[in-house]
Write a protein that holds these residues in place. Structure first.
Motif, PDB file in Angstrom:
ATOM      1  N   GLY A 157     116.978  53.723  23.106  1.00  0.00           N
ATOM      2  CA  GLY A 157     116.241  54.791  23.771  1.00  0.00           C
ATOM      3  C   GLY A 157     116.351  56.128  23.055  1.00  0.00           C
ATOM      4  O   GLY A 157     115.828  57.143  23.522  1.00  0.00           O
ATOM      5  N   ALA A 158     117.030  56.139  21.895  1.00  0.00           N
ATOM      6  CA  ALA A 158     117.346  57.420  21.241  1.00  0.00           C
ATOM      7  C   ALA A 158     116.096  58.174  20.773  1.00  0.00           C
ATOM      8  O   ALA A 158     115.981  59.387  20.995  1.00  0.00           O
ATOM      9  N   SER A 159     115.168  57.451  20.145  1.00  0.00           N
ATOM     10  CA  SER A 159     113.968  58.140  19.627  1.00  0.00           C
ATOM     11  C   SER A 159     113.169  58.757  20.772  1.00  0.00           C
ATOM     12  O   SER A 159     112.739  59.908  20.687  1.00  0.00           O
ATOM     13  N   GLU A 160     112.980  57.982  21.837  1.00  0.00           N
ATOM     14  CA  GLU A 160     112.199  58.474  22.977  1.00  0.00           C
ATOM     15  C   GLU A 160     112.881  59.681  23.632  1.00  0.00           C
ATOM     16  O   GLU A 160     112.233  60.688  23.944  1.00  0.00           O
TER      17      GLU A 160
ATOM     18  N   ASP B  33     124.860  57.489  22.821  1.00  0.00           N
ATOM     19  CA  ASP B  33     124.360  56.117  22.946  1.00  0.00           C
ATOM     20  C   ASP B  33     123.349  55.898  24.077  1.00  0.00           C
ATOM     21  O   ASP B  33     123.586  55.101  25.003  1.00  0.00           O
ATOM     22  N   PRO B  34     122.199  56.568  23.992  1.00  0.00           N
ATOM     23  CA  PRO B  34     121.134  56.311  24.970  1.00  0.00           C
ATOM     24  C   PRO B  34     120.375  55.032  24.593  1.00  0.00           C
ATOM     25  O   PRO B  34     119.366  55.060  23.894  1.00  0.00           O
ATOM     26  N   GLY B  35     120.880  53.897  25.071  1.00  0.00           N
ATOM     27  CA  GLY B  35     120.350  52.606  24.633  1.00  0.00           C
ATOM     28  C   GLY B  35     119.008  52.219  25.227  1.00  0.00           C
ATOM     29  O   GLY B  35     118.332  51.337  24.711  1.00  0.00           O
ATOM     30  N   GLY B  36     118.627  52.874  26.328  1.00  0.00           N
ATOM     31  CA  GLY B  36     117.361  52.536  26.978  1.00  0.00           C
ATOM     32  C   GLY B  36     117.337  53.186  28.350  1.00  0.00           C
ATOM     33  O   GLY B  36     118.155  54.054  28.641  1.00  0.00           O
TER      34      GLY B  36
ATOM     35  N   ALA C 140     112.260  52.065  16.552  1.00  0.00           N
ATOM     36  CA  ALA C 140     113.215  52.234  15.452  1.00  0.00           C
ATOM     37  C   ALA C 140     113.748  53.670  15.475  1.00  0.00           C
ATOM     38  O   ALA C 140     113.104  54.574  15.994  1.00  0.00           O
ATOM     39  N   VAL C 141     114.930  53.858  14.927  1.00  0.00           N
ATOM     40  CA  VAL C 141     115.559  55.185  14.916  1.00  0.00           C
ATOM     41  C   VAL C 141     115.822  55.619  13.477  1.00  0.00           C
ATOM     42  O   VAL C 141     116.408  54.870  12.692  1.00  0.00           O
TER      43      VAL C 141
END
Ligand SMILES: [Zn+2]
Length: 211
Positions: A66-69, A32-35, A106-107
Motif C-alpha cells: 500500500g506504500a505507493s498509494e 510498512d503500509p502493506g495495504g 510496484a514501489v
C-alpha cells in the motif's frame, strides 16, 4: 519515550502497520503500509498525527503493497529498505496476483537505506541495521536511548522470519539476529510485522530458534 504508537493490522496476512508519532508535535511516520490504505488513513486521522515519511522494512507485499498509494495520497516520500530488495518491490503486482491480494502497485522508494544510517521518526533518531535473511534487503530501526525498535519480519515472539520464500536465507537471518539484535539490552522492546511485541531479554531466554 515521547513517541506514541498505533498498530493497524492490514492485509489478509494481518501485518502490523505501525503509526509512530511525537506526542508533542504530532509529527511522525508510517512503517510498512502493506495495504488497506483507507484503514490506515482513518487511523492517521484518529491519531491526529502528521505523517512526514513512509518507511519500509522490506519488500514483501504485506509490508509494502500500500506504500505507493499512501505516499501519493499524503504527498510524502517512501524511504527504505536496502536496495537488495529492489526485485521484490518491482514485482509487487506479481506477488499480489500469486497471493490473491488485489490492487498492489510496484514501489520505487525515494531513498534506499544502508546499515548504520540514522533516520528521524517523530524527532527521535533511529539507527538502521541491515538484517538480511527473511529478504536480502531487510532493515530494522532502533532507538538506543529509548530501548525501542521496529523489527519487521526478522524476529518475533518465540519465532523468527520465514525463509522459505524466494530470496530467503535462514543462516543469514540467524547470523543477523545473533550479531545485531541479541546484543541489545534485556529490556529492549520491539514491535514486529506479525503478532505481539516482545523484548530482547524474553527472546534470548525463550526463543527456540536462536538458542
Ligand atoms: Zn515478510
Amino acid at each position: 519515550m515521547a513517541l506514541k504508537i498505533s498498530i493497524v493490522q492490514v492485509t489478509p496476512f494481518q501485518q502490523n502497520c505501525a503509526l509512530i508519532w511525537n506526542g508533542e508535535t504530532g509529527k511522525g511516520a508510517v512503517i510498512d503500509p502493506g495495504g488497506d490504505v483507507e484503514k490506515i488513513q482513518a487511523a492517521i486521522t484518529t491519531a491526529g498525527m502528521k505523517v512526514e515519511t513512509i518507511f519500509l522494512t522490506h519488500g514483501h507485499l504485506d509490508h509494502a503493497g500500500g506504500a505507493s498509494e499512501l505516499a501519493k495520497a499524503l504527498g510524502v516520500p517512501i524511504i527504505g529498505p536496502d536496495i537488495a530488495d529492489k526485485p521484490l518491490l518491482d514485482s509487487l503486482p506479481e506477488q499480489a496476483i500469486r497471493f490473491g491480494v488485489p490492487d498492489m502497485q510496484a514501489v520505487t522508494p525515494d531513498q534506499w537505506l544502508t546499515e548504520g544510517e540514522t533516520i528521524d521518526i517523530g524527532g527521535l533518531p533511529f539507527e538502521v541495521l541491515h538484517c538480511p535473511g527473511h529478504t536480502p534487503g531487510h532493515v530494522v530501526f532502533i532507538n538506543r536511548d529509548g530501548n525501542f525498535g521496529i523489527f519487521g519480519d526478522v524476529l518475533f515472539q518465540n519465532s523468527v522470519g520465514r525463509t522459505d520464500f524466494p530470496y530467503g536465507d535462514h543462516d543469514a537471518l540467524i547470523t543477523a539476529i545473533k550479531e545485531k539484535l541479541l546484543p541489545l539490552p534485556d529490556d529492549f522492546l520491539f514491535i514486529c510485522g506479525h503478532g505481539t511485541h516482545s523484548t530482547i531479554g524474553e527472546e534470548r531466554k525463550n526463543n527456540p530458534f536462536i538458542q
